[in-house]
Design an enzyme around this catalytic site. Structure first.
Site, PDB file in Angstrom:
ATOM      1  N   MET A   1     -11.694   5.479  -1.268  1.00 38.75           N
ATOM      2  CA  MET A   1     -12.334   5.882  -0.002  1.00 38.75           C
ATOM      3  C   MET A   1     -12.919   7.264  -0.223  1.00 38.75           C
ATOM      4  SD  MET A   1      -9.427   4.430   2.553  1.00 38.75           S
ATOM      5  CE  MET A   1      -8.229   4.208   1.259  1.00 38.75           C
TER       6      MET A   1
ATOM      7  N   SER B   1       0.874  -1.173   0.000  1.00 36.92           N
ATOM      8  CA  SER B   1       0.000   0.000   0.000  1.00 36.92           C
ATOM      9  C   SER B   1       0.908   1.219   0.000  1.00 36.92           C
ATOM     10  CB  SER B   1      -0.879  -0.004   1.247  1.00 36.92           C
ATOM     11  OG  SER B   1      -1.450   1.279   1.401  1.00 36.92           O
TER      12      SER B   1
ATOM     13  N   ASP C   1      -4.430   3.988  -2.324  1.00 35.17           N
ATOM     14  CA  ASP C   1      -5.502   4.455  -1.445  1.00 35.17           C
ATOM     15  C   ASP C   1      -5.897   5.883  -1.783  1.00 35.17           C
ATOM     16  OD1 ASP C   1      -5.920   2.270   0.490  1.00 35.17           O
ATOM     17  OD2 ASP C   1      -3.795   2.576   0.900  1.00 35.17           O
TER      18      ASP C   1
ATOM     19  N   HIS D   1      -8.189   1.578  -4.317  1.00 37.87           N
ATOM     20  CA  HIS D   1      -9.143   1.513  -3.216  1.00 37.87           C
ATOM     21  C   HIS D   1      -9.720   2.915  -3.033  1.00 37.87           C
ATOM     22  CE1 HIS D   1      -9.573   0.847   1.453  1.00 37.87           C
ATOM     23  NE2 HIS D   1     -10.728   1.089   0.871  1.00 37.87           N
TER      24      HIS D   1
ATOM     25  N   MET E   1     -11.832  -4.719   5.537  1.00 37.96           N
ATOM     26  CA  MET E   1     -10.989  -3.767   6.261  1.00 37.96           C
ATOM     27  C   MET E   1     -10.682  -4.319   7.652  1.00 37.96           C
ATOM     28  SD  MET E   1     -10.387  -1.318   4.141  1.00 37.96           S
ATOM     29  CE  MET E   1      -9.431  -0.311   5.279  1.00 37.96           C
TER      30      MET E   1
ATOM     31  N   HIS F   1      -1.299  -1.430  -4.302  1.00 35.24           N
ATOM     32  CA  HIS F   1      -2.562  -0.944  -3.733  1.00 35.24           C
ATOM     33  C   HIS F   1      -2.481   0.577  -3.579  1.00 35.24           C
ATOM     34  CE1 HIS F   1      -6.136  -1.546  -1.075  1.00 35.24           C
ATOM     35  NE2 HIS F   1      -5.655  -0.487  -0.431  1.00 35.24           N
TER      36      HIS F   1
ATOM     37  N   MET G   1      -8.273   8.949  -0.984  1.00 35.25           N
ATOM     38  CA  MET G   1      -9.108   9.473   0.117  1.00 35.25           C
ATOM     39  C   MET G   1      -9.530  10.899  -0.194  1.00 35.25           C
ATOM     40  SD  MET G   1      -6.903   8.251   3.386  1.00 35.25           S
ATOM     41  CE  MET G   1      -6.151   6.635   3.485  1.00 35.25           C
TER      42      MET G   1
ATOM     43  N   ASP H   1      -7.102  -5.527   4.462  1.00 33.09           N
ATOM     44  CA  ASP H   1      -6.392  -4.244   4.407  1.00 33.09           C
ATOM     45  C   ASP H   1      -6.437  -3.555   5.763  1.00 33.09           C
ATOM     46  OD1 ASP H   1      -5.351  -1.777   3.687  1.00 33.09           O
ATOM     47  OD2 ASP H   1      -7.034  -1.215   2.406  1.00 33.09           O
TER      48      ASP H   1
END
Ligand code: DX5
Ligand code: ZN
Length: 235
Positions: free
Chosen positions: A80, A20, A47, A78, A149, A45, A49, A184
């Site tokens: 979010m 990640s 992330d 991913h 998660m 991965h 956000m 994760d």
């Protein structure tokens, strides 16, 4: 590579430790990616956000595009973010191979999962620790990846919640063995084994990986732990 071949390939090569990048040194992003590749990473991965669905902000489309230019590895994005449907195509165009969004952001996820598949990407759903598996049960046949998660989405470096193990076991019973089951948050030497035994085959790892001086031995040892604990039904 088509998404079908990519998914089949990931399933065959699993268990996989998935870096990640949230925890990497962003001042040397391309070098960090190269080091992860050299250490044996087979997928990354990312992330995303938005400071709204989660309190934190990370990075968005330009960074995903830049990462796409610097590596051939599949990119597992991913999201979010509050309205993933507004941005899914843009992330696909930026180079995402797998796109995962939160059930808490999209309570009726079937159309978006179908849309992501129609874009030629793998479709994933994820759920935060307080959300029960029953919330995603209906949409599981439309998912290529299910992400459990182990922490509340939004920050790296949190402690793994063992409740995730029950969820992994339950989801593993509900999905075909080809469906990728990812975990994760808080994945390290202590938690990877129990997660593998519970049926996970992708292990997203931020802090525990990027705090190492040398990523190769860490990925090697973690993969070994996952293999020795894995649920035989997954392999
Ligand atoms: C948390 C992110 C994770 C995070 C995991 O919201 O989804 O991918 O980077 O980081 P660690 O391994 O530090 O828990
Ligand atoms: Zn993540």
């Amino acid at each position: 590579m088509s998404v079908a071949s990519l998914l089949a390939d990931l399933h065959l090569t699993a268990p996989l430790v998935e870096p990640s990048l949230l925890a990497c040194d962003f001042a040397h992003l391309a070098d960090e990616i190269r080091r992860a590749e050299d250490a044996g990473a087979k997928i990354l991965h990312l992330d995303v956000m938005d400071g709204h669905f989660v309190p934190n902000l990370s990075f968005g489309l330009p960074v995903v595009e830049a990462i796409r230019r610097t590596t051939q590895l599949p990119l597992d994005v991913h999201l979010m973010i509050s309205e993933p449907g507004r941005y899914a195509k843009a992330f696909r165009d930026a180079g995402a191979d797998l796109i995962t969004f939160h059930i808490e952001a999209v309570p009726q996820p079937a159309p978006l999962l179908e849309e992501i598949r129609a874009m030629g990407a793998g479709a994933g759903i994820t759920l935060n620790p307080p959300t029960p598996v029953s919330e995603i049960e209906e949409c599981l046949p439309l998912c290529d990846l299910v992400l459990v998660m182990g922490v509340m989405a939004g920050f790296g470096g949190q402690q793994f919640d063992p409740m995730a193990l029950d969820k992994l076991r339950r989801i593993r019973q509900l999905v075909p063995k080809e469906t990728l089951l990812s975990v994760d948050g808080g994945i390290d030497y202590d938690t990877i084994g129990p997660c593998a035994a519970a049926g996970a085959n992708l292990f997203v790892t931020g802090t525990a990986l990027f705090s190492q001086d040398d990523y190769g031995p860490f990925i090697g040892e973690m993969t070994g732990l996952a293999k020795s604990h894995r649920d035989v039904r997954v392999s």
